[in-house]
Motif scaffolding. Structure first.
Motif, PDB file in Angstrom:
ATOM      1  N   PHE A 101      44.273  35.159  51.387  1.00  0.00           N
ATOM      2  CA  PHE A 101      43.270  36.006  50.747  1.00  0.00           C
ATOM      3  C   PHE A 101      42.324  36.617  51.761  1.00  0.00           C
ATOM      4  CE2 PHE A 101      41.223  31.905  51.133  1.00  0.00           C
ATOM      5  CZ  PHE A 101      39.945  32.229  51.546  1.00  0.00           C
ATOM      6  N   VAL A 102      41.647  37.671  51.309  1.00  0.00           N
ATOM      7  CA  VAL A 102      40.521  38.273  52.016  1.00  0.00           C
ATOM      8  C   VAL A 102      39.367  38.279  51.037  1.00  0.00           C
ATOM      9  CG1 VAL A 102      39.617  40.347  53.126  1.00  0.00           C
ATOM     10  CG2 VAL A 102      42.035  39.756  53.394  1.00  0.00           C
ATOM     11  N   MET A 103      38.228  37.736  51.441  1.00  0.00           N
ATOM     12  CA  MET A 103      37.044  37.726  50.599  1.00  0.00           C
ATOM     13  C   MET A 103      36.010  38.664  51.224  1.00  0.00           C
ATOM     14  SD  MET A 103      34.503  34.652  49.459  1.00  0.00           S
ATOM     15  CE  MET A 103      33.537  34.724  50.948  1.00  0.00           C
ATOM     16  N   LEU A 104      35.564  39.638  50.453  1.00  0.00           N
ATOM     17  CA  LEU A 104      34.610  40.635  50.928  1.00  0.00           C
ATOM     18  C   LEU A 104      33.312  40.505  50.152  1.00  0.00           C
ATOM     19  CD1 LEU A 104      37.088  43.648  50.951  1.00  0.00           C
ATOM     20  CD2 LEU A 104      36.408  42.222  52.899  1.00  0.00           C
ATOM     21  N   TYR A 105      32.200  40.480  50.870  1.00  0.00           N
ATOM     22  CA  TYR A 105      30.885  40.393  50.236  1.00  0.00           C
ATOM     23  C   TYR A 105      30.136  41.695  50.520  1.00  0.00           C
ATOM     24  CZ  TYR A 105      26.242  39.010  48.872  1.00  0.00           C
ATOM     25  OH  TYR A 105      25.016  38.969  48.246  1.00  0.00           O
ATOM     26  N   PHE A 106      29.606  42.310  49.474  1.00  0.00           N
ATOM     27  CA  PHE A 106      28.893  43.580  49.581  1.00  0.00           C
ATOM     28  C   PHE A 106      27.428  43.405  49.224  1.00  0.00           C
ATOM     29  CE2 PHE A 106      33.294  44.591  48.885  1.00  0.00           C
ATOM     30  CZ  PHE A 106      33.527  45.649  49.752  1.00  0.00           C
ATOM     31  N   ASP A 107      26.547  44.032  49.995  1.00  0.00           N
ATOM     32  CA  ASP A 107      25.119  44.024  49.669  1.00  0.00           C
ATOM     33  C   ASP A 107      24.838  44.893  48.450  1.00  0.00           C
ATOM     34  OD1 ASP A 107      24.447  42.332  51.812  1.00  0.00           O
ATOM     35  OD2 ASP A 107      24.328  44.028  53.193  1.00  0.00           O
ATOM     36  N   LYS A 108      25.614  45.953  48.295  1.00  0.00           N
ATOM     37  CA  LYS A 108      25.491  46.840  47.138  1.00  0.00           C
ATOM     38  C   LYS A 108      26.527  46.404  46.103  1.00  0.00           C
ATOM     39  CE  LYS A 108      25.967  51.714  45.975  1.00  0.00           C
ATOM     40  NZ  LYS A 108      26.323  53.037  46.500  1.00  0.00           N
ATOM     41  N   PRO A 109      26.144  46.247  44.839  1.00  0.00           N
ATOM     42  CA  PRO A 109      27.091  45.759  43.821  1.00  0.00           C
ATOM     43  C   PRO A 109      28.327  46.644  43.645  1.00  0.00           C
ATOM     44  CG  PRO A 109      24.858  45.697  42.982  1.00  0.00           C
ATOM     45  CD  PRO A 109      24.805  46.445  44.285  1.00  0.00           C
ATOM     46  N   VAL A 110      29.413  45.994  43.290  1.00  0.00           N
ATOM     47  CA  VAL A 110      30.709  46.598  43.003  1.00  0.00           C
ATOM     48  C   VAL A 110      30.909  46.528  41.496  1.00  0.00           C
ATOM     49  CG1 VAL A 110      33.193  46.218  43.303  1.00  0.00           C
ATOM     50  CG2 VAL A 110      31.626  45.854  45.232  1.00  0.00           C
ATOM     51  N   ARG A 111      31.556  47.518  40.921  1.00  0.00           N
ATOM     52  CA  ARG A 111      31.850  47.488  39.479  1.00  0.00           C
ATOM     53  C   ARG A 111      33.194  46.800  39.242  1.00  0.00           C
ATOM     54  NH1 ARG A 111      31.253  53.583  38.156  1.00  0.00           N
ATOM     55  NH2 ARG A 111      32.966  53.002  36.810  1.00  0.00           N
ATOM     56  N   TYR A 112      33.187  45.796  38.403  1.00  0.00           N
ATOM     57  CA  TYR A 112      34.362  45.016  38.015  1.00  0.00           C
ATOM     58  C   TYR A 112      34.624  45.329  36.554  1.00  0.00           C
ATOM     59  CZ  TYR A 112      36.576  40.624  36.350  1.00  0.00           C
ATOM     60  OH  TYR A 112      37.384  39.689  35.752  1.00  0.00           O
ATOM     61  N   GLN A 113      35.816  45.858  36.247  1.00  0.00           N
ATOM     62  CA  GLN A 113      36.138  46.211  34.863  1.00  0.00           C
ATOM     63  C   GLN A 113      37.409  45.496  34.427  1.00  0.00           C
ATOM     64  OE1 GLN A 113      36.163  50.472  35.824  1.00  0.00           O
ATOM     65  NE2 GLN A 113      34.700  50.709  34.155  1.00  0.00           N
ATOM     66  N   GLN A 114      37.296  44.801  33.315  1.00  0.00           N
ATOM     67  CA  GLN A 114      38.452  44.133  32.713  1.00  0.00           C
ATOM     68  C   GLN A 114      38.343  44.299  31.214  1.00  0.00           C
ATOM     69  OE1 GLN A 114      38.941  39.914  33.451  1.00  0.00           O
ATOM     70  NE2 GLN A 114      41.136  40.087  33.105  1.00  0.00           N
ATOM     71  N   GLY A 115      39.402  44.894  30.619  1.00  0.00           N
ATOM     72  CA  GLY A 115      39.322  45.196  29.192  1.00  0.00           C
ATOM     73  C   GLY A 115      38.175  46.145  28.958  1.00  0.00           C
ATOM     74  N   GLY A 116      37.347  45.884  27.982  1.00  0.00           N
ATOM     75  CA  GLY A 116      36.182  46.716  27.702  1.00  0.00           C
ATOM     76  C   GLY A 116      34.933  46.244  28.412  1.00  0.00           C
ATOM     77  N   GLU A 117      35.040  45.201  29.214  1.00  0.00           N
ATOM     78  CA  GLU A 117      33.877  44.602  29.864  1.00  0.00           C
ATOM     79  C   GLU A 117      33.701  45.147  31.275  1.00  0.00           C
ATOM     80  OE1 GLU A 117      32.225  40.112  30.871  1.00  0.00           O
ATOM     81  OE2 GLU A 117      34.313  40.401  30.317  1.00  0.00           O
ATOM     82  N   GLU A 118      32.460  45.451  31.629  1.00  0.00           N
ATOM     83  CA  GLU A 118      32.139  45.872  32.991  1.00  0.00           C
ATOM     84  C   GLU A 118      30.998  45.015  33.512  1.00  0.00           C
ATOM     85  OE1 GLU A 118      30.144  49.624  35.219  1.00  0.00           O
ATOM     86  OE2 GLU A 118      31.940  50.079  34.037  1.00  0.00           O
ATOM     87  N   LEU A 119      31.185  44.493  34.704  1.00  0.00           N
ATOM     88  CA  LEU A 119      30.170  43.676  35.366  1.00  0.00           C
ATOM     89  C   LEU A 119      29.867  44.257  36.734  1.00  0.00           C
ATOM     90  CD1 LEU A 119      31.731  40.156  34.711  1.00  0.00           C
ATOM     91  CD2 LEU A 119      29.850  41.201  33.436  1.00  0.00           C
ATOM     92  N   LYS A 120      28.715  43.931  37.266  1.00  0.00           N
ATOM     93  CA  LYS A 120      28.371  44.272  38.646  1.00  0.00           C
ATOM     94  C   LYS A 120      28.469  42.965  39.436  1.00  0.00           C
ATOM     95  CE  LYS A 120      26.529  48.518  37.921  1.00  0.00           C
ATOM     96  NZ  LYS A 120      26.154  49.654  38.646  1.00  0.00           N
TER      97      LYS A 120
END
Length: 156
Positions: A101-120
């Motif tokens: 794996f590669v794990m990336l950490y961002f200071d600015k939030p990333v949008r995660y979308q699964q189904g109808g749900e969106e998270l930062k």
């Protein structure tokens, strides 16, 4: 003896410098295209992952991944707005648990979308086929972050 060590070190530095300058470093565009190809071709067998869409646009990356959770459930996740000018190299890494794996950490939030749900979120994990590919992919992510942070290609 000390003189010989000094000469060897000097020769290595001179030879290493000439080798280092023999090929120019990949550009932002070349790095982005490499990442698209490497992610698409580096699926994780234990997670049965595949990437339907990987697109690097300047310093941002968007991708969609299909796979299987360790518990057996299926997932279809889209990650948007991975802004590599905000990648934190000190918090990012690559390794191996049950898959590479590669794990990336961002200071600015990333949008995660699964189904109808969106998270930062701030942490993204990319599972790949083997440890060597994970290391290569990680280095390319870091190179993209350096190019983006240097302001060589501002965000579109």
């Amino acid at each position: 003896m000390l003189r010989k060590i000094f000469l060897v070190v000097l020769m290595v530095q001179l030879f290493g410098s000439s080798v280092a300058f023999a090929q120019p470093a990949p550009t932002l565009e070349e790095t982005a295209r490499y990442l698209e190809r490497a992610m698409a071709g580096g699926t994780s067998e234990p997670r049965k992952e595949s990437y339907r869409y990987v697109r690097a646009d300047g310093c941002t990356l968007t991708y969609n991944v299909l796979g299987t959770y360790p518990s057996g459930g299926l997932y279809d996740i889209t990650y948007r707005d991975l802004d590599f000018s905000s990648l934190d190299p000190a918090e990012s890494r690559f390794g191996h648990d049950y898959t590479s794996f590669v794990m990336l950490y961002f200071d600015k939030p990333v949008r995660y979308q699964q189904g109808g749900e969106e998270l930062k979120i701030r942490t993204v994990v990319v599972n790949v086929s083997d440890d060597e590919r994970a290391g290569q992919l990680f280095e390319a992510f870091l190179r993209l972050a350096r190019l983006c942070s240097a302001g060589k290609n501002p965000l579109p």
